[in-house]
Design a protein around this motif. Sequence first.
Motif, short mmCIF file in Angstrom:
data_model
loop_
_atom_site.label_atom_id
_atom_site.label_comp_id
_atom_site.label_asym_id
_atom_site.label_seq_id
_atom_site.Cartn_x
_atom_site.Cartn_y
_atom_site.Cartn_z
N ALA A 95 31.40 117.86 69.28
CA ALA A 95 29.93 117.76 69.27
C ALA A 95 29.29 118.44 68.07
O ALA A 95 28.09 118.27 67.85
CB ALA A 95 29.37 118.34 70.57
N LEU A 96 30.08 119.22 67.32
CA LEU A 96 29.52 119.92 66.15
C LEU A 96 30.24 119.50 64.88
O LEU A 96 31.40 119.11 64.92
CB LEU A 96 29.69 121.44 66.33
CG LEU A 96 28.93 122.07 67.50
CD1 LEU A 96 29.36 123.52 67.69
CD2 LEU A 96 27.42 121.99 67.29
N GLN A 97 29.54 119.61 63.77
CA GLN A 97 30.20 119.40 62.47
C GLN A 97 30.29 120.75 61.75
O GLN A 97 31.28 121.44 61.85
CB GLN A 97 29.47 118.35 61.67
CG GLN A 97 29.73 116.96 62.24
CD GLN A 97 29.11 115.85 61.42
OE1 GLN A 97 28.81 116.01 60.25
NE2 GLN A 97 28.92 114.72 62.04
N CYS A 98 29.24 121.16 61.04
CA CYS A 98 29.34 122.46 60.35
C CYS A 98 29.32 123.61 61.33
O CYS A 98 29.84 124.69 61.03
CB CYS A 98 28.22 122.62 59.32
SG CYS A 98 26.64 123.13 60.03
N GLY A 99 28.71 123.42 62.48
CA GLY A 99 28.72 124.44 63.52
C GLY A 99 27.58 125.44 63.45
O GLY A 99 27.44 126.28 64.34
N TYR A 100 26.75 125.37 62.41
CA TYR A 100 25.73 126.42 62.23
C TYR A 100 24.75 126.45 63.40
O TYR A 100 24.32 127.52 63.84
CB TYR A 100 24.97 126.22 60.91
CG TYR A 100 24.30 127.47 60.42
CD1 TYR A 100 25.04 128.45 59.75
CD2 TYR A 100 22.95 127.70 60.65
CE1 TYR A 100 24.44 129.63 59.32
CE2 TYR A 100 22.34 128.87 60.22
CZ TYR A 100 23.09 129.82 59.55
OH TYR A 100 22.49 130.99 59.13
N CYS A 101 24.41 125.29 63.92
CA CYS A 101 23.47 125.24 65.03
C CYS A 101 24.14 125.56 66.36
O CYS A 101 23.46 125.73 67.38
CB CYS A 101 22.85 123.84 65.13
SG CYS A 101 24.07 122.57 65.60
N GLY A 102 25.48 125.62 66.37
CA GLY A 102 26.24 125.68 67.61
C GLY A 102 25.88 126.82 68.54
O GLY A 102 25.63 126.58 69.74
N LEU A 132 17.57 122.56 66.42
CA LEU A 132 17.76 121.47 65.46
C LEU A 132 19.18 121.46 64.92
O LEU A 132 19.78 122.51 64.70
CB LEU A 132 16.80 121.64 64.28
CG LEU A 132 15.32 121.70 64.63
CD1 LEU A 132 14.48 121.81 63.37
CD2 LEU A 132 14.90 120.49 65.46
N CYS A 133 19.69 120.24 64.71
CA CYS A 133 20.99 120.07 64.07
C CYS A 133 20.79 119.16 62.87
O CYS A 133 20.20 118.08 63.01
CB CYS A 133 21.99 119.45 65.04
SG CYS A 133 23.58 119.13 64.25
N ARG A 134 21.29 119.60 61.73
CA ARG A 134 21.11 118.79 60.51
C ARG A 134 22.32 117.91 60.24
O ARG A 134 22.30 117.14 59.29
CB ARG A 134 20.88 119.71 59.31
CG ARG A 134 19.70 120.62 59.53
CD ARG A 134 19.31 121.31 58.27
NE ARG A 134 18.19 120.60 57.68
CZ ARG A 134 17.57 120.97 56.59
NH1 ARG A 134 17.97 122.04 55.94
NH2 ARG A 134 16.57 120.29 56.12
N CYS A 135 23.37 118.04 61.03
CA CYS A 135 24.61 117.30 60.73
C CYS A 135 24.79 116.07 61.61
O CYS A 135 25.11 115.00 61.14
CB CYS A 135 25.82 118.17 60.95
SG CYS A 135 25.89 119.63 59.91
N THR A 136 24.70 116.27 62.93
CA THR A 136 25.12 115.22 63.86
C THR A 136 23.89 114.63 64.54
O THR A 136 22.81 115.19 64.47
CB THR A 136 26.01 115.81 64.97
OG1 THR A 136 25.19 116.58 65.83
CG2 THR A 136 27.10 116.66 64.41
N GLY A 137 24.12 113.56 65.25
CA GLY A 137 23.12 113.16 66.24
C GLY A 137 23.30 114.08 67.43
O GLY A 137 24.20 114.92 67.43
S1 FES Z 1 26.60 120.86 63.33
FE1 FES Z 1 25.74 121.39 61.40
S2 FES Z 1 23.68 121.92 61.88
FE2 FES Z 1 24.48 121.20 63.73
#
Ligand code: FES
Length: 158
Positions: A95-102, A132-137
């Motif tokens: 469910a995460l890409q970069c993970g920053y919002c995780g 907010l998440c900037r990577c994924t839907g």
């Molecule tokens: S996974 Fe990158 S900001 Fe949400």
Amino acid sequence: MKVEITVNGEKKIADVSPETTLLKMLRDEFDLTGAKLGCDVGDCGTCTVVVDGESVNSCLMLAARASGSEVLTIEGLATFQKLHPVQQKFEDLGALQCGYCGPGMIMSAKNLLDKNKSPSVDEIRDALAGNLCRCTGYTKMIEAIQEAAKEINTTNAL
Ligand code: FES
Ligand code: FES
């Protein structure tokens, strides 16, 4: 000024300036760096922690205001043996890409499931509205939260 709070079940004391935010105190005084600094103005939710049962943007809350409170951060969810179901399902479903919002997303989701064991998609969307998440839907995150709810309900029913 002295601030005494309970973080992840442990009593903690810090000596901070009056303008220190809860986020800064968690990160700089207690080395709890899971909650992230994003926008610093309450828009992104990446600093979300739970204070006395409510999700808050810790970048907006003064540390002094949290004095006497029970604070839960992402570091307080997993044990050495086991991730929290929300964490596990986020991982399982990618469910995460970069993970920053995780950390913020997961804390908002965890707090939702503490209050509502079977949230609808709309209720999940509402709970994540401040994150907010900037990577994924958000589709996989919502699925992960639904799966976590199922697991929590199954475990509680056993
Ligand atoms: S996974 Fe990158 S900001 Fe949400
Ligand atoms: S860093 Fe707190 S809401 Fe963005």
